[in-house]
Write a protein that holds these residues in place. Sequence first.
Motif, mmCIF file in Angstrom:
data_model
loop_
_atom_site.group_PDB
_atom_site.id
_atom_site.type_symbol
_atom_site.label_atom_id
_atom_site.label_comp_id
_atom_site.label_asym_id
_atom_site.label_seq_id
_atom_site.Cartn_x
_atom_site.Cartn_y
_atom_site.Cartn_z
ATOM 1 N N CYS A 181 14.056 14.977 80.281
ATOM 2 C CA CYS A 181 13.903 14.645 81.699
ATOM 3 C C CYS A 181 14.545 13.291 82.002
ATOM 4 N N SER B 237 14.162 10.752 84.983
ATOM 5 C CA SER B 237 13.386 10.466 86.194
ATOM 6 C C SER B 237 13.952 9.279 86.969
ATOM 7 N N ALA C 218 13.588 18.710 88.419
ATOM 8 C CA ALA C 218 12.358 18.719 87.609
ATOM 9 C C ALA C 218 11.182 19.193 88.435
ATOM 10 N N GLU D 176 15.987 17.768 84.874
ATOM 11 C CA GLU D 176 15.748 18.135 83.482
ATOM 12 C C GLU D 176 16.908 18.952 82.946
#
Length: 118
Positions: A26, A28, A118, A35
């Motif tokens: 992932c 972020s 994600a 992802e």
Amino acid sequence: MDLEQLAGCFVVEIGIRQAWPFLGICDSRPAQARETRLYIDAEWAIELITRTTGGADDDRAWLTAAVVLNGRTVESARVEHDGCLRLATDSGHNLVISGQPQPYTVGEPWRISGWRPA
């Protein structure tokens, strides 16, 4: 995918999809987290002080060994001259995937899917 994009990302899942061990990774950092998955279809090793090894067909060894990578941040990802992929994590564990196909390899020895939300 540019492997340098994996630096700073973290492992969010380990598992097996049909016949292939994988890591879910992932990122972020963007406004919309994303992802990707790293699929393994060759021999692999997880290194620190000791070394645990297995092949893509060794499900139990993968799940037992890869748990040390879960939740870890990828510090670097690079392809060696022989095609093997080396992921280094913040815990000091390195995942090394052979660049050489095995008799059971059906495609590339390892591959990374495209990014998805994600």
